[in-house]
Design a protein around this motif. Structure first.
Motif, PDB file in Angstrom:
ATOM      1  N   ASP A 216       0.724  -1.085  -0.077  1.00 29.79           N
ATOM      2  CA  ASP A 216       0.075   0.013   0.006  1.00 29.79           C
ATOM      3  C   ASP A 216       0.880   1.376  -0.012  1.00 29.79           C
ATOM      4  O   ASP A 216       0.452   2.364  -0.772  1.00 29.79           O
ATOM      5  CB  ASP A 216      -0.914   0.090   1.178  1.00 29.79           C
ATOM      6  N   ASP A 217       1.950   1.372   0.815  1.00 32.09           N
ATOM      7  CA  ASP A 217       2.970   2.314   0.753  1.00 32.09           C
ATOM      8  C   ASP A 217       3.285   2.701  -0.539  1.00 32.09           C
ATOM      9  O   ASP A 217       3.459   3.745  -0.998  1.00 32.09           O
ATOM     10  CB  ASP A 217       4.035   2.026   1.874  1.00 32.09           C
ATOM     11  N   LYS A 218       3.960   1.582  -1.296  1.00 29.86           N
ATOM     12  CA  LYS A 218       4.624   1.696  -2.613  1.00 29.86           C
ATOM     13  C   LYS A 218       3.391   2.192  -3.688  1.00 29.86           C
ATOM     14  O   LYS A 218       3.576   2.820  -4.486  1.00 29.86           O
ATOM     15  CB  LYS A 218       4.752   0.219  -3.091  1.00 29.86           C
ATOM     16  N   LEU A 219       2.118   1.627  -3.557  1.00 36.60           N
ATOM     17  CA  LEU A 219       1.066   1.989  -4.396  1.00 36.60           C
ATOM     18  C   LEU A 219       0.692   3.651  -4.386  1.00 36.60           C
ATOM     19  O   LEU A 219       0.648   4.282  -5.149  1.00 36.60           O
ATOM     20  CB  LEU A 219      -0.246   1.269  -4.182  1.00 36.60           C
ATOM     21  N   MET A 220       0.650   4.133  -3.175  1.00 33.63           N
ATOM     22  CA  MET A 220       0.814   5.425  -2.826  1.00 33.63           C
ATOM     23  C   MET A 220       1.651   6.332  -3.660  1.00 33.63           C
ATOM     24  O   MET A 220       1.385   7.255  -4.267  1.00 33.63           O
ATOM     25  CB  MET A 220       0.601   5.835  -1.624  1.00 33.63           C
ATOM     26  N   MET A 221       2.872   5.854  -3.422  1.00 33.71           N
ATOM     27  CA  MET A 221       3.926   6.715  -4.194  1.00 33.71           C
ATOM     28  C   MET A 221       3.976   6.312  -5.458  1.00 33.71           C
ATOM     29  O   MET A 221       4.471   7.190  -6.272  1.00 33.71           O
ATOM     30  CB  MET A 221       5.415   6.206  -3.594  1.00 33.71           C
ATOM     31  N   ALA A 222       3.668   5.099  -6.164  1.00 32.28           N
ATOM     32  CA  ALA A 222       3.521   4.679  -7.550  1.00 32.28           C
ATOM     33  C   ALA A 222       2.533   5.673  -8.236  1.00 32.28           C
ATOM     34  O   ALA A 222       2.941   6.477  -9.386  1.00 32.28           O
ATOM     35  CB  ALA A 222       3.156   3.283  -7.787  1.00 32.28           C
ATOM     36  N   SER A 223       1.448   6.112  -7.456  1.00 31.54           N
ATOM     37  CA  SER A 223       0.359   6.834  -7.717  1.00 31.54           C
ATOM     38  C   SER A 223       1.068   8.314  -8.082  1.00 31.54           C
ATOM     39  O   SER A 223       0.776   8.940  -8.937  1.00 31.54           O
ATOM     40  CB  SER A 223      -0.932   6.831  -6.959  1.00 31.54           C
ATOM     41  N   TYR A 224       1.630   8.832  -7.117  1.00 35.39           N
ATOM     42  CA  TYR A 224       2.315  10.008  -7.083  1.00 35.39           C
ATOM     43  C   TYR A 224       3.076  10.251  -8.236  1.00 35.39           C
ATOM     44  O   TYR A 224       3.052  11.206  -9.018  1.00 35.39           O
ATOM     45  CB  TYR A 224       2.860  10.314  -5.603  1.00 35.39           C
ATOM     46  N   PHE A 225       4.101   9.340  -8.270  1.00 34.80           N
ATOM     47  CA  PHE A 225       5.278   9.315  -9.081  1.00 34.80           C
ATOM     48  C   PHE A 225       4.545   9.278 -10.685  1.00 34.80           C
ATOM     49  O   PHE A 225       5.088  10.071 -11.624  1.00 34.80           O
ATOM     50  CB  PHE A 225       6.206   8.392  -9.120  1.00 34.80           C
ATOM     51  N   GLY A 226       3.341   8.327 -11.017  1.00 32.67           N
ATOM     52  CA  GLY A 226       2.749   8.329 -12.176  1.00 32.67           C
ATOM     53  C   GLY A 226       2.117   9.612 -12.628  1.00 32.67           C
ATOM     54  O   GLY A 226       2.387   9.922 -13.860  1.00 32.67           O
ATOM     55  N   GLY A 227       1.508  10.219 -11.684  1.00 32.58           N
ATOM     56  CA  GLY A 227       1.050  11.498 -11.898  1.00 32.58           C
ATOM     57  C   GLY A 227       2.062  12.566 -12.432  1.00 32.58           C
ATOM     58  O   GLY A 227       1.897  13.306 -13.076  1.00 32.58           O
ATOM     59  N   MET A 228       3.192  12.629 -11.685  1.00 28.21           N
ATOM     60  CA  MET A 228       4.203  13.444 -12.147  1.00 28.21           C
ATOM     61  C   MET A 228       4.728  13.240 -13.548  1.00 28.21           C
ATOM     62  O   MET A 228       5.049  13.988 -14.112  1.00 28.21           O
ATOM     63  CB  MET A 228       5.520  13.251 -11.022  1.00 28.21           C
ATOM     64  N   SER A 229       4.752  11.795 -13.995  1.00 30.70           N
ATOM     65  CA  SER A 229       5.312  11.390 -14.945  1.00 30.70           C
ATOM     66  C   SER A 229       4.641  11.945 -16.462  1.00 30.70           C
ATOM     67  O   SER A 229       4.946  12.448 -17.277  1.00 30.70           O
ATOM     68  CB  SER A 229       5.448   9.990 -15.166  1.00 30.70           C
ATOM     69  N   ILE A 230       3.176  11.923 -16.176  1.00 29.27           N
ATOM     70  CA  ILE A 230       2.278  12.775 -17.133  1.00 29.27           C
ATOM     71  C   ILE A 230       2.492  14.081 -17.241  1.00 29.27           C
ATOM     72  O   ILE A 230       2.191  14.684 -17.982  1.00 29.27           O
ATOM     73  CB  ILE A 230       0.931  11.796 -17.213  1.00 29.27           C
ATOM     74  N   ALA A 231       2.914  14.594 -16.019  1.00 30.78           N
ATOM     75  CA  ALA A 231       2.457  16.103 -15.707  1.00 30.78           C
ATOM     76  C   ALA A 231       3.482  17.066 -16.818  1.00 30.78           C
ATOM     77  O   ALA A 231       3.159  17.818 -17.234  1.00 30.78           O
ATOM     78  CB  ALA A 231       3.027  16.519 -14.545  1.00 30.78           C
ATOM     79  N   TYR A 232       4.498  16.342 -17.346  1.00 31.46           N
ATOM     80  CA  TYR A 232       5.372  16.904 -18.242  1.00 31.46           C
ATOM     81  C   TYR A 232       5.622  16.061 -19.436  1.00 31.46           C
ATOM     82  O   TYR A 232       6.515  16.091 -20.445  1.00 31.46           O
ATOM     83  CB  TYR A 232       6.745  17.059 -17.633  1.00 31.46           C
ATOM     84  N   SER A 233       4.501  15.292 -19.602  1.00 33.53           N
ATOM     85  CA  SER A 233       4.450  14.459 -20.960  1.00 33.53           C
ATOM     86  C   SER A 233       2.953  14.329 -21.197  1.00 33.53           C
ATOM     87  O   SER A 233       2.400  15.536 -21.380  1.00 33.53           O
ATOM     88  CB  SER A 233       5.044  13.220 -21.125  1.00 33.53           C
TER      89      SER A 233
END
Length: 355
Positions: free
Chosen positions: A234-251
């Motif tokens: 669950d900790d990993k999924l919360m951070m994966a979600s955050y990082f995934g959102g950041m990935s599409i922010a600049y693409s």
């Protein structure tokens, strides 16, 4: 032109961090007549989570229903409820729930300071006035709504987000304990939204080192979560979600999200499962990603609905196609500037009929 985008300025992460919400809001409670609006998914009505809300005299708990994808008409009604509760602007808006609830809270915070209907602002950078201070607390992880500048809405004429720097949350609280008890299918579909964000970003024509750095880390965590066993999933999924959102922010996202918008607009399909249905039909565009996605489905015994578009009239099928193809930036990221010669209406319709 390079994007000069904003970020969520304050992020709190950790198990039990939800307990600090009262301290966070205390800094905003500067007016003796002020109040806070807690935008709460109605599945939590009467729950232990609701009892833990730091509600004070004059505050408002605004229950929202997300059985259907958020609609502009519904968010406008919610804004009216807040205005009827108190004639002054709230000290803060707190969104607590999954991606749809977080998007609704964003819209409420925006429409309290901008005139008209939320439908007037579906598009890019149409918001003129800053939102009311707003806090996002996800109880599901994967959509990236907590970090996104978009609030996705279905309007009378289209499904399209309110995209603005003002949409971004001022504060996010990421507490993995809040993911406990999420039904498996919902957990999977929402998590796959994150995985698909990563694939679309990493395989897109807009890719760059900024997006790649976040996307590669996010997809690695998704593989740990959905293909392995980890006690801190669950900790990993919360951070994966955050990082995934950041990935599409600049693409940008791509074909899957464009197609899912058509499913949602015509059939009312929820975003997470709609993305899974669309992605499963995209072997030609994302072959490695779709193969890995199917391994994840098999491991978690997920069975997708099939032939959902088959009963539709030609009129509704064509409306789905139009909705998808109107999302130009997504197709350009996926297929390049000549995408219209590749993704014809006939090809898009064929993809829908595979689902």
């Amino acid at each position: 032109m390079y994007k000069n985008f904003s970020l969520v300025p304050k992020v709190m992460f950790g198990r039990g961090s939800f307990a600090q919400l009262g301290d966070v809001l205390e800094e905003r409670r500067t007016n003796s007549d002020g109040f806070v609006v807690f935008v709460l998914d109605d599945v939590f009505a009467g729950s232990e989570l609701e009892k833990r809300l730091p509600v004070e005299d004059g505050d408002m708990v605004l229950y929202v229903n997300v059985d259907d994808e958020p609609k502009t008409e519904y968010t406008d009604l919610l804004v009216d409820k807040v205005k009827q509760h108190n004639t002054i602007l709230p000290d803060g808006i707190v969104g607590i729930g999954g991606g749809s609830t977080l998007d609704i809270a964003k819209v409420v915070s925006l429409m309290l300071t901008n005139p008209g209907s939320s439908a007037d602002y579906q598009g890019w950078d149409l918001i003129k006035n800053p939102a009311v201070y707003h806090v996002g607390i996800p109880t599901l992880a994967g959509t990236g709504a907590e970090i996104s500048r978009t609030a996705i809405l279905t309007g009378p004429e289209k499904k399209l987000g309110i995209n603005s720097d003002y949409t971004l949350y001022d504060q996010v609280i990421l507490d993995p304990e809040l993911l406990k008890g999420v039904p498996k299918d919902q957990w999977f579909y929402t998590g796959m939204d994150c995985y698909i964000h990563d694939v679309e970003s990493l395989k897109g024509t807009f890719i760059n080192e900024f997006s790649k750095a976040y996307g590669e880390k996010s997809i690695d965590m998704c593989r740990q979560i959905f293909l392995e066993d980890h006690p801190d999933a669950d900790d990993k999924l919360m951070m994966a979600s955050y990082f995934g959102g950041m990935s599409i922010a600049y693409s940008q996202v791509g074909a899957c999200h464009a197609l899912s918008y058509g499913l949602s607009y015509v059939l009312g399909t929820h975003h997470g499962i709609g993305c899974c249905m669309a992605f499963d039909a995209l072997d030609e565009i994302y072959p490695e990603g779709v193969l890995e996605f199917r391994k994840m489905m098999d491991r978690h015994q997920i069975v997708l609905p099939k032939k959902v578009a088959a009963p539709l009239s030609q009129e509704k099928l064509q409306l789905m196609v139009t909705t998808a193809l109107n999302l130009t930036p997504l197709w350009e990221n996926c297929l390049g500037p000549d995408w219209r010669h590749i993704m014809t209406r006939e090809k898009c319709l064929e993809l829908y009929l595979r689902m």
